[in-house]
Write a protein that holds these residues in place. Structure first.
Motif, PDB file in Angstrom:
ATOM      1  N   ASN A 177       0.847  -1.193   0.000  1.00 11.54           N
ATOM      2  CA  ASN A 177       0.000   0.000   0.000  1.00 11.54           C
ATOM      3  C   ASN A 177       0.880   1.240   0.000  1.00 11.54           C
ATOM      4  O   ASN A 177       1.841   1.321   0.775  1.00 11.54           O
ATOM      5  CB  ASN A 177      -0.895   0.032   1.245  1.00 11.54           C
ATOM      6  N   TRP A 178       0.546   2.203  -0.849  1.00  7.38           N
ATOM      7  CA  TRP A 178       1.278   3.466  -0.882  1.00  7.38           C
ATOM      8  C   TRP A 178       0.566   4.482   0.001  1.00  7.38           C
ATOM      9  O   TRP A 178      -0.605   4.787  -0.211  1.00  7.38           O
ATOM     10  CB  TRP A 178       1.403   3.974  -2.311  1.00  7.38           C
ATOM     11  N   LEU A 179       1.284   4.996   0.994  1.00  7.32           N
ATOM     12  CA  LEU A 179       0.737   5.986   1.908  1.00  7.32           C
ATOM     13  C   LEU A 179       1.092   7.385   1.421  1.00  7.32           C
ATOM     14  O   LEU A 179       2.095   7.578   0.726  1.00  7.32           O
ATOM     15  CB  LEU A 179       1.296   5.775   3.313  1.00  7.32           C
ATOM     16  N   ASN A 180       0.305   8.359   1.799  1.00  2.00           N
ATOM     17  CA  ASN A 180       0.563   9.733   1.375  1.00  2.00           C
ATOM     18  C   ASN A 180       1.642  10.348   2.255  1.00  2.00           C
ATOM     19  O   ASN A 180       1.400  10.711   3.401  1.00  2.00           O
ATOM     20  CB  ASN A 180      -0.717  10.571   1.438  1.00  2.00           C
ATOM     21  N   GLY A 181       2.841  10.466   1.692  1.00  2.00           N
ATOM     22  CA  GLY A 181       3.957  11.020   2.445  1.00  2.00           C
ATOM     23  C   GLY A 181       4.317  12.438   2.064  1.00  2.00           C
ATOM     24  O   GLY A 181       5.319  12.982   2.524  1.00  2.00           O
ATOM     25  N   ARG A 241       6.733  12.431  -5.800  1.00  2.00           N
ATOM     26  CA  ARG A 241       6.064  12.010  -4.583  1.00  2.00           C
ATOM     27  C   ARG A 241       7.097  11.608  -3.534  1.00  2.00           C
ATOM     28  O   ARG A 241       8.259  11.314  -3.845  1.00  2.00           O
ATOM     29  CB  ARG A 241       5.138  10.824  -4.863  1.00  2.00           C
ATOM     30  N   THR A 242       6.686  11.626  -2.293  1.00  3.59           N
ATOM     31  CA  THR A 242       7.516  11.084  -1.206  1.00  3.59           C
ATOM     32  C   THR A 242       6.629  10.145  -0.390  1.00  3.59           C
ATOM     33  O   THR A 242       6.384  10.364   0.795  1.00  3.59           O
ATOM     34  CB  THR A 242       8.105  12.212  -0.330  1.00  3.59           C
ATOM     35  N   ASP A 243       6.155   9.098  -1.046  1.00  7.08           N
ATOM     36  CA  ASP A 243       5.106   8.241  -0.491  1.00  7.08           C
ATOM     37  C   ASP A 243       5.658   6.894  -0.022  1.00  7.08           C
ATOM     38  O   ASP A 243       6.030   6.038  -0.837  1.00  7.08           O
ATOM     39  CB  ASP A 243       4.025   8.007  -1.545  1.00  7.08           C
ATOM     40  N   PRO A 244       5.707   6.680   1.299  1.00  6.67           N
ATOM     41  CA  PRO A 244       6.193   5.409   1.824  1.00  6.67           C
ATOM     42  C   PRO A 244       5.338   4.224   1.365  1.00  6.67           C
ATOM     43  O   PRO A 244       4.141   4.369   1.097  1.00  6.67           O
ATOM     44  CB  PRO A 244       6.087   5.589   3.347  1.00  6.67           C
ATOM     45  N   ILE A 245       5.974   3.089   1.300  1.00  7.65           N
ATOM     46  CA  ILE A 245       5.306   1.837   0.898  1.00  7.65           C
ATOM     47  C   ILE A 245       5.125   0.983   2.145  1.00  7.65           C
ATOM     48  O   ILE A 245       6.091   0.698   2.855  1.00  7.65           O
ATOM     49  CB  ILE A 245       6.145   1.094  -0.157  1.00  7.65           C
ATOM     50  N   PHE A 246       3.896   0.589   2.400  1.00  6.47           N
ATOM     51  CA  PHE A 246       3.571  -0.235   3.566  1.00  6.47           C
ATOM     52  C   PHE A 246       3.307  -1.661   3.127  1.00  6.47           C
ATOM     53  O   PHE A 246       2.603  -1.906   2.144  1.00  6.47           O
ATOM     54  CB  PHE A 246       2.338   0.309   4.290  1.00  6.47           C
ATOM     55  N   LEU A 247       3.883  -2.620   3.873  1.00  9.04           N
ATOM     56  CA  LEU A 247       3.586  -4.026   3.627  1.00  9.04           C
ATOM     57  C   LEU A 247       3.697  -4.802   4.927  1.00  9.04           C
ATOM     58  O   LEU A 247       4.301  -4.335   5.907  1.00  9.04           O
ATOM     59  CB  LEU A 247       4.519  -4.625   2.574  1.00  9.04           C
ATOM     60  N   GLN A 248       3.110  -5.971   4.909  1.00  8.61           N
ATOM     61  CA  GLN A 248       3.190  -6.891   6.044  1.00  8.61           C
ATOM     62  C   GLN A 248       3.880  -8.163   5.583  1.00  8.61           C
ATOM     63  O   GLN A 248       3.548  -8.733   4.546  1.00  8.61           O
ATOM     64  CB  GLN A 248       1.800  -7.197   6.586  1.00  8.61           C
ATOM     65  N   LEU A 249       4.867  -8.586   6.373  1.00  4.35           N
ATOM     66  CA  LEU A 249       5.660  -9.763   6.028  1.00  4.35           C
ATOM     67  C   LEU A 249       6.132 -10.414   7.317  1.00  4.35           C
ATOM     68  O   LEU A 249       6.604  -9.720   8.230  1.00  4.35           O
ATOM     69  CB  LEU A 249       6.854  -9.344   5.166  1.00  4.35           C
ATOM     70  N   GLU A 250       5.980 -11.734   7.384  1.00  8.77           N
ATOM     71  CA  GLU A 250       6.408 -12.471   8.581  1.00  8.77           C
ATOM     72  C   GLU A 250       5.795 -11.890   9.854  1.00  8.77           C
ATOM     73  O   GLU A 250       6.427 -11.852  10.913  1.00  8.77           O
ATOM     74  CB  GLU A 250       7.939 -12.469   8.685  1.00  8.77           C
ATOM     75  N   GLY A 251       4.556 -11.419   9.737  1.00 10.57           N
ATOM     76  CA  GLY A 251       3.862 -10.887  10.907  1.00 10.57           C
ATOM     77  C   GLY A 251       4.325  -9.507  11.337  1.00 10.57           C
ATOM     78  O   GLY A 251       3.927  -9.028  12.407  1.00 10.57           O
ATOM     79  N   LYS A 252       5.130  -8.847  10.520  1.00  9.89           N
ATOM     80  CA  LYS A 252       5.650  -7.519  10.847  1.00  9.89           C
ATOM     81  C   LYS A 252       5.011  -6.450   9.958  1.00  9.89           C
ATOM     82  O   LYS A 252       4.737  -6.685   8.779  1.00  9.89           O
ATOM     83  CB  LYS A 252       7.172  -7.470  10.653  1.00  9.89           C
ATOM     84  N   ASN A 253       4.784  -5.282  10.556  1.00 12.29           N
ATOM     85  CA  ASN A 253       4.305  -4.110   9.815  1.00 12.29           C
ATOM     86  C   ASN A 253       5.518  -3.289   9.398  1.00 12.29           C
ATOM     87  O   ASN A 253       6.285  -2.829  10.248  1.00 12.29           O
ATOM     88  CB  ASN A 253       3.374  -3.269  10.682  1.00 12.29           C
ATOM     89  N   ILE A 254       5.661  -3.100   8.087  1.00 10.76           N
ATOM     90  CA  ILE A 254       6.905  -2.552   7.535  1.00 10.76           C
ATOM     91  C   ILE A 254       6.619  -1.311   6.690  1.00 10.76           C
ATOM     92  O   ILE A 254       5.663  -1.292   5.913  1.00 10.76           O
ATOM     93  CB  ILE A 254       7.607  -3.612   6.662  1.00 10.76           C
TER      94      ILE A 254
END
Length: 282
Positions: free
Chosen positions: A12-16, A50-63
């Motif tokens: 997911n791309w967040l608004n940064g 843009r300066t939009d961080p990328i959010f993902l979940q992997l191995e039970g971690k929020n990244i």
């Protein structure tokens, strides 16, 4: 909020926030009649980044990948000089995902220039505090050392207010690190001496590569199109020669932090677009 699902991964791309930087500087020695065909430019010769961080979940971690431009971190002169007309709303976007900044476990920083690192800290009760207080922040040891001891050139982008409050959260690496299974950071140098790229794999043969500022937009696909901002342009070219053709041959995804047109793109080995996620403009 744009989303890309690849195998068992969802990004997911967040608004940064956003900067608007000089197009000539962003394409270095490439003549404008060439690069303006590939990326939109305004009448001030600025391109939207843009300066939009990328959010993902992997191995039970929020990244998070990168941290955005922040909110309330820039003065009016800085906003004008960097073309900032929109600041971060990461907290609001995380809320849409049912999360808060305290739920972020890992932040991967390809480098610590202000347009990537301002979002690491925020003002609270008159002092700067970590934006993601429970996260481990990863960056290369070279990058971390230069951020705290900038030279006459780099002090314009490595700011004390972006590192002092988070220094207890930072974990560094030398050549490469497996942050968690499926998420690797690799030191490349080039854009900055400590610059890194990120490779994500889902265990099912799917791969995504974040070239960061070695290829900040899809228009920088040409290995020779490097930034005037690069400290070591030949190192950038060498890294692009190594990673771009290989990623294209594998038909893997490239993901972007800065691109105002595409969030992600998949090229075949001939450089033709196979699939893409376009940014939704307001």
């Amino acid at each position: 909020m744009e989303t890309l699902t690849v195998g068992n991964l969802t990004l997911n791309w967040l608004n940064g926030g956003v900067t608007n930087m000089d197009g000539g500087a962003m394409f270095g020695v490439v003549p404008k009649p060439l690069w303006e065909r590939k990326y939109p430019v305004n009448d001030k010769n600025q391109i939207e980044l843009r300066t939009d961080p990328i959010f993902l979940q992997l191995e039970g971690k929020n990244i998070l990948i990168e941290a955005g431009i922040g909110k309330g971190k820039l003065n009016e002169k800085q906003k004008r000089n960097y073309g900032v007309n929109e600041e971060s709303s990461i907290e609001e976007d995380l809320k849409k995902l049912g999360l808060t900044t305290e739920d972020i476990d890992i932040v991967c920083m390809t480098h610590m220039h202000f347009d990537h690192a301002c979002g690491l800290t925020k003002w609270e009760n008159g002092k700067l505090v970590p934006s993601f207080p429970k996260a481990v922040i990863y960056t290369s040891s070279v990058e971390w050392n230069e951020m705290r001891n900038p030279n006459i050139r780099s002090r314009n982008t490595y700011w004390e207010e972006n590192w002092e409050a988070i220094q207890g959260q930072v974990e560094t690496f030398e050549k490469e690190i497996v942050v968690i299974p499926g998420l690797k950071m690799i030191h490349t140098g080039g854009h900055s001496e400590g610059h890194s790229i990120i490779v994500i794999e889902d265990g099912e043969g799917n791969q995504l590569v974040h070239m960061a500022d070695l290829m900040p937009t899809h228009a920088h696909q040409n290995v020779l199109w490097v930034l005037a901002y690069d400290d070591y342009p030949m190192t950038s070219i060498q890294a692009k020669q190594e990673w771009i053709p290989e990623t294209m041959q594998k038909e893997s995804w490239f993901i972007f932090y800065h691109d105002a047109v595409y969030r992600a793109i998949k090229w075949n080995q001939d450089g033709k677009v196979m699939d893409a996620v376009k940014r939704m403009t307001p």
